[in-house]
Structure formats: structure tokens, C-alpha cells
Scaffold this motif. Sequence first.
Motif, PDB file in Angstrom:
ATOM      1  N   ALA A   1       0.827  -1.204   0.000  1.00 18.26           N
ATOM      2  CA  ALA A   1       0.000   0.000   0.000  1.00 18.26           C
ATOM      3  C   ALA A   1       0.857   1.248   0.000  1.00 18.26           C
ATOM      4  O   ALA A   1       0.517   2.251  -0.638  1.00 18.26           O
ATOM      5  CB  ALA A   1      -0.943  -0.006   1.191  1.00 18.26           C
ATOM      6  N   GLU A   2       2.018   1.211   0.743  1.00 17.08           N
ATOM      7  CA  GLU A   2       2.921   2.363   0.747  1.00 17.08           C
ATOM      8  C   GLU A   2       3.471   2.603  -0.670  1.00 17.08           C
ATOM      9  O   GLU A   2       3.586   3.749  -1.134  1.00 17.08           O
ATOM     10  CB  GLU A   2       4.059   2.132   1.737  1.00 17.08           C
TER      11      GLU A   2
ATOM     12  N   ALA B   1      -6.658   0.071  -4.849  1.00 12.34           N
ATOM     13  CA  ALA B   1      -6.154   0.991  -3.828  1.00 12.34           C
ATOM     14  C   ALA B   1      -6.952   0.848  -2.535  1.00 12.34           C
ATOM     15  O   ALA B   1      -6.387   0.897  -1.426  1.00 12.34           O
ATOM     16  CB  ALA B   1      -6.222   2.419  -4.349  1.00 12.34           C
ATOM     17  N   ALA B   2      -8.276   0.691  -2.626  1.00 15.86           N
ATOM     18  CA  ALA B   2      -9.095   0.541  -1.427  1.00 15.86           C
ATOM     19  C   ALA B   2      -8.768  -0.754  -0.692  1.00 15.86           C
ATOM     20  O   ALA B   2      -8.702  -0.794   0.550  1.00 15.86           O
ATOM     21  CB  ALA B   2     -10.582   0.572  -1.806  1.00 15.86           C
TER      22      ALA B   2
ATOM     23  N   SER C   1      -5.004  -0.170   0.883  1.00 19.77           N
ATOM     24  CA  SER C   1      -4.841   0.869   1.919  1.00 19.77           C
ATOM     25  C   SER C   1      -5.903   0.773   3.003  1.00 19.77           C
ATOM     26  O   SER C   1      -5.733   1.330   4.087  1.00 19.77           O
ATOM     27  CB  SER C   1      -4.901   2.254   1.253  1.00 19.77           C
ATOM     28  N   ARG C   2      -7.012   0.094   2.756  1.00 18.02           N
ATOM     29  CA  ARG C   2      -8.091  -0.128   3.712  1.00 18.02           C
ATOM     30  C   ARG C   2      -8.578   1.162   4.377  1.00 18.02           C
ATOM     31  O   ARG C   2      -8.562   1.299   5.602  1.00 18.02           O
ATOM     32  CB  ARG C   2      -7.645  -1.118   4.798  1.00 18.02           C
ATOM     33  N   PRO C   3      -9.058   2.152   3.576  1.00 13.73           N
ATOM     34  CA  PRO C   3      -9.627   3.352   4.195  1.00 13.73           C
ATOM     35  C   PRO C   3     -10.998   3.008   4.786  1.00 13.73           C
ATOM     36  O   PRO C   3     -11.538   1.930   4.555  1.00 13.73           O
ATOM     37  CB  PRO C   3      -9.753   4.327   3.028  1.00 13.73           C
TER      38      PRO C   3
ATOM     39  N   ASP D   1     -17.298  -1.112   0.667  1.00 14.88           N
ATOM     40  CA  ASP D   1     -18.284  -0.502  -0.236  1.00 14.88           C
ATOM     41  C   ASP D   1     -17.625  -0.009  -1.515  1.00 14.88           C
ATOM     42  O   ASP D   1     -18.206  -0.094  -2.612  1.00 14.88           O
ATOM     43  CB  ASP D   1     -18.985   0.665   0.465  1.00 14.88           C
ATOM     44  N   LEU D   2     -16.399   0.534  -1.373  1.00  9.61           N
ATOM     45  CA  LEU D   2     -15.676   0.983  -2.575  1.00  9.61           C
ATOM     46  C   LEU D   2     -15.389  -0.188  -3.503  1.00  9.61           C
ATOM     47  O   LEU D   2     -15.503  -0.085  -4.736  1.00  9.61           O
ATOM     48  CB  LEU D   2     -14.375   1.685  -2.176  1.00  9.61           C
ATOM     49  N   VAL D   3     -15.006  -1.338  -2.908  1.00 14.22           N
ATOM     50  CA  VAL D   3     -14.722  -2.525  -3.726  1.00 14.22           C
ATOM     51  C   VAL D   3     -15.990  -3.005  -4.416  1.00 14.22           C
ATOM     52  O   VAL D   3     -15.990  -3.357  -5.610  1.00 14.22           O
ATOM     53  CB  VAL D   3     -14.088  -3.625  -2.863  1.00 14.22           C
TER      54      VAL D   3
END
Length: 438
Positions: free
Chosen positions: A74-75, A105-106, A109-111, A116-118
Amino acid sequence: MSSAGEGLSRPLPEPVRLQVVELAAQVLGSMPAATIPGPLRGIAKFDPRKRARLAGAPIAAQLENDKEFRELVAETLQGAWPELVASLAEGTVPPAAEPVMVAAAAYLSRPPGWPDLVEQARADIEQTAAADSQREHAESRLREQLATQRASAREEIDRIREQLKAARSENSELRRKLHDARERTRAAEARALAMEAETAEARTKALSANGAAESELRRLKERLADAEHQVEAARRAAREGRSVEDTRIRVLMDALQDAAAGLRKELALPLSISRPADYVTAVRPDEPGVGAVPARALANDDPQLLDQLLAIPHLHLIVDGYNVTKTGYPSLTLADQRGRLLTGLGGLAVQVRVEVTCVFDGAELGGPVQVSAPRGVRVMFSAPGEIADDLIRRLVRAEPPGRAVAVVSSDREVAESVRKMGARPIPSTLLLRRLGRA
């Protein structure tokens, strides 16, 4: 790749899974050997191009179970797409971002709210895939239509080539006939010149014979005058021998008259320069009309019928446009039907030099139609509320009595009505054959 423990109810979409595996494979090649997770150390030695393809399942499992490895990837993702990662952390999705990149990216990075984004990305991907499938289906259908049109075009080209071959053969035959006709014309001209020479020679001989006859006639007149003088002298002679002298003179006069009549008969001298019948003016017969053509034992479907009608001077040829086109080529659009028929009629008007009027049904038209009429062809549409049949009848009725008019239509009612008005109906098939032959 299952992520039910992290909030996903279903595995990642396949494009998203391939994307995160590709990113992890790139990061794996840049990691120090000591920091590489144990299950992936052997994979790190693979060629960079083979890691994601040959070791996709182990890499995906390590991302799912190894939080540190996932955060390291993720970095790297954040360094490559900082704006995308920052927007997802704030809970917004960039308008122009690709659904696959947003889901990858979601997931890494697991925001907050990343499942829901996935799922939203999954819906976008499925919608895109459905659209791609529809597009591929439409392209396949278009390719099939294109293949059909190409096959039809090839058939049309073959048909045109056959027609061209037949036309060339007919042209060759016509050239041969024209050559023969020219030879016959030359021979006839030569015979005419010879006859003129013979006529001039005979005229010269006749003039010479006429002069000789006139000379002989003058000589006979002189002899007759001498005989008359002798008769007069004999009368004044002795009266007693009058009867004997009269007998001698009568015999001489009879002999002179018989000689003159025999000479005129032998020389065949004309009684007069001209005869009374030469001054009588003959009445010329009428020109042939449309009513005389059927009497020549031609059937209605005989191609020579139209040729004989077109040979009539000052003929007006009226064509029922859609009746002809829907008989000959109904599969074309109305515009293509009109264009094809008018092109053929233009060539026919140039060849036979007759007045041509083509009538189309315009009762259902919403506005004026753009038609390029060829030279020598008059194009007319029926007015709203009127059919083309009525317009044809009005055209026939407008012609003066005695004008030769032919109407091309296979409509029985039209044919019967124009026949009663003095026009000659012609089946549409005859015109189509004539245009095809031209």
C-alpha cells in the motif's frame, strides 16, 4: 481471494485481484531478502515478468493474511498514486479514476468503508463488461451483415459482368451488321452511279435519235411538198388524163404517209413530253400510330412491341414509376428505386429521342423530394390526396387527339382506363427488359 474477515462478502473481482497481485509482485522484487515473507522467498527469485503469472495464488494469499506485507504494498501504491489514495482516505472517489485502480487501492490501503468501494468498483466493472459484451455482439452482428452485403455485392458484380459480356457480344454483332449494311450501301451507291451513267448514255442516244428522226421528218415533208407541187402541176395538165394522174399521186401520198408512220414507230418517238397523270398530286398515307402496332401480331410480352412503339414519331412515354421499380427491384429503398429507374430512363431518352414522363406516388410524402432528373426525363409526384394512377390519367387526357401516347404500368385498372382514352398500355416487364438490354 476471500476477504470475508476484512469486510468483503465475496472474493475480489478478477481484474482487481490481478492488479493487486501485479503490484505485490513488483514490490516483492525490490524488498531486501530478510524482509521477504517466508512463503514468497522462493517466488522473489523468479523473473519479474513471471512472478504475477506463475505465483498469483501465493501472493494473493500472503496479501490476504499478512497485514505488514499488504501495508508495504500500500505504501508503494501511495507513492505511485498519492492523489487516489488521499481521496479514498477522505471517503471520495476521483471522477476520472478507473474502477479497477480504485478497488485495488481501497483493498490495499483499507480506508474507512473500503468494502463498499470494492463493491461499487465491482458493479462498475460488471457494467463495463456487459457493455463490452453488447458491443462485441453488435460488432459480430455488423460483421455478419458486412459479410452478407459483400456476398450480395459479389453476386451483383458477377451479374453485371455477365450483362457486360452479353452487351459486348451484342455490340460486336451490331458492329458486324453495321459493317455489312455499310458494304451494302456502298454497293447500292455504286449501282446507282452506274445506272445514272447508263441513263445519261440512253438520254444522249435518245436525243441523237430524236435529231435524226426530225431530220428524216423534214426530208419527208420536203418530198411531200414536191409531190404536192407535182400533183398540182398534173391537175393543170391535160384534163383527159386526170384520173390516171390522180391515181399515181394518191399512190405516192399513201406511200409517203406509210413511210412516215413506220419511221415514227421504229424510232419510238414520244407523243408528248409529259402525261396527264404526272400532274396529279398523290395523297400520302398517315403516319403509323399506337393503334396500329397491335395489328402486327405481337404479344403483349414481346420485347419488339416496345421497340416498335418507341419508333413512332413524337411518342409520349408515361411511366408508372413505383409499379416498374417494385416489379423489377423491390428489395431496394424507395430512393434507390427512383435513382435506378431514372438513370435507365435517361439513357433510353437519349437513344430513342422520345418524350418521357415518370410519375411517382407522392400522396404520403411529408415534404418535397430531392430528385435529380436526367436530361430528357420529366419527373412528377402526385399531389396530396391524389394517387399516381389519377395523375397518369390526367397526363393522358391532356394530350391532343391523335398524339401517340404509351403508358408503362402492370396495373390492370390503369391499363384499361388509358386504353379507353386512346393510349397504348405496356407491361412493366417490357420496359425492365429494354432497360436491362441497354
